[in-house]
Scaffold this motif. Structure first.
Motif, PDB file in Angstrom:
ATOM      1  N   GLU A  11      -2.947   1.765  -0.554  1.00 46.98           N
ATOM      2  CA  GLU A  11      -3.303   2.976  -1.099  1.00 46.98           C
ATOM      3  C   GLU A  11      -2.634   4.175  -0.616  1.00 46.98           C
ATOM      4  OE1 GLU A  11      -7.217   3.693  -0.233  1.00 46.98           O
ATOM      5  OE2 GLU A  11      -8.172   1.777  -1.211  1.00 46.98           O
ATOM      6  N   TYR A  12      -2.058   3.943   0.514  1.00 47.10           N
ATOM      7  CA  TYR A  12      -1.081   5.024   0.955  1.00 47.10           C
ATOM      8  C   TYR A  12       0.399   4.742   0.966  1.00 47.10           C
ATOM      9  CZ  TYR A  12      -5.366   6.622   3.381  1.00 47.10           C
ATOM     10  OH  TYR A  12      -6.717   6.892   3.498  1.00 47.10           O
ATOM     11  N   MET A  13       0.789   3.825  -0.071  1.00 52.64           N
ATOM     12  CA  MET A  13       2.262   3.604  -0.314  1.00 52.64           C
ATOM     13  C   MET A  13       2.605   4.271  -1.557  1.00 52.64           C
ATOM     14  SD  MET A  13       3.017   1.741   2.410  1.00 52.64           S
ATOM     15  CE  MET A  13       4.646   1.434   1.751  1.00 52.64           C
ATOM     16  N   LEU A  33       4.844   9.087  -2.568  1.00 52.63           N
ATOM     17  CA  LEU A  33       3.293   9.505  -2.485  1.00 52.63           C
ATOM     18  C   LEU A  33       3.332  11.228  -2.606  1.00 52.63           C
ATOM     19  CD1 LEU A  33       0.579   8.078  -2.822  1.00 52.63           C
ATOM     20  CD2 LEU A  33       0.424   8.356  -0.379  1.00 52.63           C
ATOM     21  N   PRO A  34       2.892  11.952  -3.417  1.00 51.67           N
ATOM     22  CA  PRO A  34       3.031  13.351  -3.477  1.00 51.67           C
ATOM     23  C   PRO A  34       2.291  14.076  -2.290  1.00 51.67           C
ATOM     24  CG  PRO A  34       2.114  12.418  -5.644  1.00 51.67           C
ATOM     25  CD  PRO A  34       2.357  11.142  -4.943  1.00 51.67           C
ATOM     26  N   LYS A  38       7.661  10.642   1.462  1.00 48.00           N
ATOM     27  CA  LYS A  38       8.349   9.244   1.062  1.00 48.00           C
ATOM     28  C   LYS A  38       7.927   8.397   2.256  1.00 48.00           C
ATOM     29  CE  LYS A  38      10.790  11.222  -1.902  1.00 48.00           C
ATOM     30  NZ  LYS A  38      10.753  10.974  -3.393  1.00 48.00           N
ATOM     31  N   ARG A  39       7.757   7.090   2.078  1.00 43.79           N
ATOM     32  CA  ARG A  39       7.443   5.969   3.012  1.00 43.79           C
ATOM     33  C   ARG A  39       8.471   4.815   2.531  1.00 43.79           C
ATOM     34  NH1 ARG A  39       2.299   6.449   5.425  1.00 43.79           N
ATOM     35  NH2 ARG A  39       2.107   4.204   5.753  1.00 43.79           N
ATOM     36  N   TYR A  40       8.890   4.060   3.600  1.00 45.94           N
ATOM     37  CA  TYR A  40       9.725   3.087   3.531  1.00 45.94           C
ATOM     38  C   TYR A  40       9.105   1.788   3.956  1.00 45.94           C
ATOM     39  CZ  TYR A  40      12.939   6.903   3.025  1.00 45.94           C
ATOM     40  OH  TYR A  40      13.547   8.117   2.470  1.00 45.94           O
ATOM     41  N   LEU A  41       9.256   0.565   3.036  1.00 47.10           N
ATOM     42  CA  LEU A  41       8.775  -0.522   3.530  1.00 47.10           C
ATOM     43  C   LEU A  41      10.003  -1.640   3.576  1.00 47.10           C
ATOM     44  CD1 LEU A  41       6.324  -2.753   3.871  1.00 47.10           C
ATOM     45  CD2 LEU A  41       6.298  -3.196   1.378  1.00 47.10           C
ATOM     46  N   LYS A 530      15.032   8.108  13.662  1.00 42.67           N
ATOM     47  CA  LYS A 530      13.855   8.301  12.832  1.00 42.67           C
ATOM     48  C   LYS A 530      14.265   9.233  11.609  1.00 42.67           C
ATOM     49  CE  LYS A 530       9.638   7.796  15.723  1.00 42.67           C
ATOM     50  NZ  LYS A 530       8.337   8.182  16.000  1.00 42.67           N
ATOM     51  N   ILE A 531      13.497   8.940  10.571  1.00 44.83           N
ATOM     52  CA  ILE A 531      13.776   9.518   9.319  1.00 44.83           C
ATOM     53  C   ILE A 531      12.920  11.115   9.420  1.00 44.83           C
ATOM     54  CG2 ILE A 531      13.287   9.654   6.872  1.00 44.83           C
ATOM     55  CD1 ILE A 531      13.244   6.494   7.058  1.00 44.83           C
ATOM     56  N   ARG A 532      13.516  11.928   9.154  1.00 44.80           N
ATOM     57  CA  ARG A 532      13.118  13.092   9.386  1.00 44.80           C
ATOM     58  C   ARG A 532      12.152  13.453   8.058  1.00 44.80           C
ATOM     59  NH1 ARG A 532      14.415  18.189   7.573  1.00 44.80           N
ATOM     60  NH2 ARG A 532      16.235  17.575   6.597  1.00 44.80           N
ATOM     61  N   LYS A 533      11.079  14.236   8.288  1.00 46.09           N
ATOM     62  CA  LYS A 533      10.445  14.661   7.018  1.00 46.09           C
ATOM     63  C   LYS A 533      11.065  15.794   6.256  1.00 46.09           C
ATOM     64  CE  LYS A 533       5.619  15.948   5.630  1.00 46.09           C
ATOM     65  NZ  LYS A 533       4.203  16.428   6.054  1.00 46.09           N
TER      66      LYS A 533
END
Length: 785
Positions: A11-13, A33-34, A38-41, A530-533
């Motif tokens: 649900e959170y992807m 996801l608005p 961004k999320r990374y799998l 770490k990926i910066r927001k």
């Protein structure tokens, strides 16, 4: 696999934004996801599945599988994650409308990544393989559930195992397992049979758990995993199998699974000494390479010394606490997914650091080899010069004998003797003890030379000097041969100097190449950060004033339109300039308090620098207005294109400033350090000055509010307007009326010439003279009374 499935919430992807190929069977799916960003799998078939917060270097050219995944999965939403049976296969379900796709990740053996449609027909896959002659895993084939993922927990634990039938069941399962692996063992040497231990036997009964989990299950029921599996241990085995079934059932019911990272502390050791002292006689470049590579080595060494206790090295990552690791230090995370990300990223960093050390050693060896090669070339030239000098001195000592040899051989050649007869005569003379014949070692009449054997005549100085073979050109005299050898020495000296210069250049080029390669290797480690927001305003041009106000401007007309409609809020200021190409600029002021002149001038300078004034080097002025003065409603009969706005009311002009722009580094602070920098960028102007700056313009006037309301436009006039008009710059209502009047009063060329003549004729007259002229031509002047 159950822990991975529970840790990653579909649900959170969100929907798939893109898919990247990292090489080595590693793929990353970027979800958008608005609300969350961004999320990374990360998917690595045969090894791991987890989300990641660390950036990794991507392949410049995507693989064929990446292209297929992008084609079928991009923009589709992830709606579910499930495990197929209890075997190591995870199914990711994607959907867009009524179309559904499945991405199957196999974590057993070599692993596989398989894309199927809604009916599990294979569309693309990482590798093709066969289960048997009839069943295979390939494109356009149905995914073989019966062979790959058909088993459930009850298939393993549903049998009524007892102490009496446990041994027979073990033998039958072991025989079945051996039959399956029979093809793999063909052509290999047969391993020596070893006694089966409890943990080895349990792998036969429960093959979908690893040895670490097997040890935990046996220890939990009071057994020893390393004891041999025989009849006295059957009771322990039954208890362990039952405990394993209960544990898996309990794990399936859990909604959240924590992660545990087991680690050990190693003492900081210095990195291998890759650099040795270099001699800097010939060049200083080699010394500079030494110092730069040493600095890199020292930097890496200092990074490893984090504290006095040593460096933390992770050993295991597990979804629960193991009994065999109870004495080990551990870290607990909120989810198993987070623990996997930390563990594997740490391992990747260790691997890259090892590669960097090895690479540094290779680069240094290459540098040393280049230097040695150049030194050997120079040494060879110097040795050649010494030989030419020695031979020239010997010719000088034997100059009379050499002249005689040249004359004798020349006489025999002129007499028409054959070369073989000449050499025979010389041999005969050697036997008779002829001094000149004894000096001749070899004839090379084809090249016109004779090789003589010469020893230094001064035996005291060169008693140990070997006999030198000297080539004598019979076409030249002895003195000319002496000069020839000295000339060869001079040529070799010139070549030596050129070689030294070339060596310096070669070492400098090698130094630059070495440093560049080292920086590339170092960058690979730095990329694992770490990926910066990404903040919402970073898609626009932006900067932060010295008083901590955010200033934004659009990159295009569409962005200007969006910026005003979506982000121009109450209290914000609108900044623009009467220059072509000036972008819409907004100063965010959520507090609504007056903005100081310092921040306004900085925002105005930014607005002008982002316009065509920067290229034209034109100093001009900008202006600012309040948010309520900006309107998208055009005057009657006019049309505002995308990115254009109307300004109603007073414009507050800023003083012209020089065109200056700069850049800066932004540092990310820890949460602990944020409190120390709260008042670093505060307003530096007093409240009284702010009130004076904004006096008379803090609240909208009634006229401005009235003008802001849209005026009705005649429909007939609207229909007569052309479909496309030129873009209108930001302007107020007064300026529009003035321009309309100017357009109405068009002056012809004849009248312009007449006005020009009148200015030339009467331009220098004073008031009295002007009155007299007007009276003479009959113009009646109006009285001022």
């Amino acid at each position: 696999e159950m822990c991975i499935r529970d840790s990653i919430n579909a649900e959170y992807m969100g929907s798939v934004a893109n898919i990247y190929d990292l090489g080595g069977k590693i793929y990353i799916i970027k979800f958008s996801l608005p609300s969350e960003g961004k999320r990374y799998l990360l998917l690595e078939p045969g090894r791991r599945i987890h989300t990641t917060q660390f950036a990794r270097e991507k392949n410049a050219i995507p693989s064929q599988l990446s292209i297929s995944l992008r084609k079928f999965l991009r923009t589709r939403k992830l709606i579910g994650i499930r495990q197929l049976g209890v075997d190591r296969v995870v199914d990711f379900v994607f959907r867009a409308g009524e179309t559904e796709n499945h991405l199957l990740v196999e974590l057993y053996a070599s692993g596989n990544l398989i894309l199927t449609d809604g009916d599990y027909t294979i569309t693309a896959l990482l590798r093709t393989h066969k289960f048997d002659e009839k069943v295979k895993c390939a494109v356009k084939e149905k995914y073989p559930f019966a062979q790959a993922a058909h088993l459930t927990a009850k298939d393993y634990f549903g049998l009524n195992l007892t102490a009496e039938n446990l041994g027979e069941e073990y033998k039958s399962r072991l025989a079945e397992k051996n039959n399956e692996e029979e093809e793999e063992k063909k052509g290999k040497k047969k391993k020596r049979d070893k006694k089966t231990t409890l943990k080895g036997a349990m792998q036969v009964f429960v093959p979908f758990i690893n040895f670490t989990e097997t040890e935990h299950m046996i220890l939990a029921v009071g057994g020893n995993p390393n004891e041999p599996f025989d009849e006295p241990q059957y009771a322990i085995m039954l208890k362990a199998i039952k405990h394993c079934y209960e544990f898996i059932t309990e794990l399936q019911a859990k909604e959240e699974v924590n992660g545990y990272l087991y680690y050990k502390m190693l003492k900081s050791e210095a990195l291998p000494e890759l650099i040795t002292e270099m001699e800097t006689k010939n060049t200083e470049a080699a010394g500079s390479v030494n110092s730069k590579i040493k600095e890199n080595a020292i930097t890496e060494e200092s990074k490893t010394k984090e504290n006095e206790e040593g460096v933390k090295v992770y050993d295991e990552v597990e979804p629960f606490e193991f009994l065999q690791f109870k004495d080990k230090a551990k870290e607990e995370t909120s989810s198993f997914d987070e623990a996997l990300d930390i563990y594997f990223t740490a391992k990747e960093k260790e691997k890259e650091q090892t590669k960097q050390i090895n690479r540094e050693a290779e680069i240094w060896k290459k540098m040393q080899k280049i230097k040695e090669d150049q030194e050997n070339r120079i040494k060879t030239l110097q040795e050649g010069q010494d030989k030419f000098v020695r031979k020239a001195k010997l010719i000088e000592e034997y100059i009379t004998e050499i002249d005689a040899i040249i004359q004798i051989i020349g006489t025999m050649i002129k007499a028409g003797m054959k070369w073989a007869d000449i050499w025979k005569n010389i041999k005969d003379e050697k036997k008779r003890g002829n001094v000149f014949a004894n000096l001749i070692h070899k004839l090379d009449l084809l090249n016109g030379t004779v090789v003589v054997m010469l020893n230094p005549k001064d035996e005291e100085e060169d008693s140990d000097a070997p006999t030198q073979l000297v080539n004598i050109d019979i076409k030249l005299t002895a003195y000319q041969n002496f000069e020839k050898h000295y000339n060869e020495k001079k040529k070799s000296a010139v070549k030596e100097n050129k070689t030294k210069d070339a060596a310096q250049m070669a070492i400098k080029v090698a130094e630059k190449t070495a440093i560049k390669e080292l920086m590339i290797e170092k960058q690979k480690i730095e990329n694992l950060q770490k990926i910066r927001k990404i903040f919402w305003f970073e898609k626009y041009n932006w900067f932060i004033t010295s008083e901590n106000y955010l200033v934004l401007s659009g990159r295009s007309a569409q962005e200007n339109e969006l910026l005003v409609k979506r982000y121009l809020k109450k209290g914000d200021l609108f900044i623009h300039a009467n220059v072509h190409g000036a972008a819409t600029t907004i100063l965010k002021n959520p507090s609504g308090s007056p903005v100081s002149p310092i921040s306004l001038n900085e925002a105005g300078m930014y607005c002008i620098c982002r316009s065509s004034a920067w290229e034209q080097k034109l100093i001009t002025e900008a202006y600012w207005v309040h948010h309520y003065q900006v309107s998208k409603t055009a005057p009657s009969g006019e049309y505002l294109q995308t990115g254009s706005f109307m300004i109603r009311g007073k414009k507050n002009y800023l003083r012209p400033t020089k065109l200056e722009m700069g850049f800066t580094y932004l540092f990310c602070l820890d949460e602990v350090s944020v409190a120390n920098h709260v008042n670093d960028r505060k307003v530096r102007v007093s409240d009284l000055q702010l009130q004076e700056q904004h006096s008379g313009s803090e609240s909208p006037s009634e006229d401005a509010k009235a003008e802001e309301k849209p005026k009705p436009v005649n429909e007939e006039k609207r229909k007569k307007l052309p479909a496309k008009q030129k873009p209108i710059e930001v302007k107020d209502a007064v300026e529009v009326k003035r321009e309309e009047k100017k357009k109405a009063k068009v002056v012809s060329k004849h009248k312009q010439k007449k006005i020009k003549k009148m200015k030339e004729k009467y331009g220098e007259l004073d008031e009295d003279e002007r009155e007299l002229v007007l009276k003479l031509i009959g113009v009646v002047l109006k009285s001022n009374w």
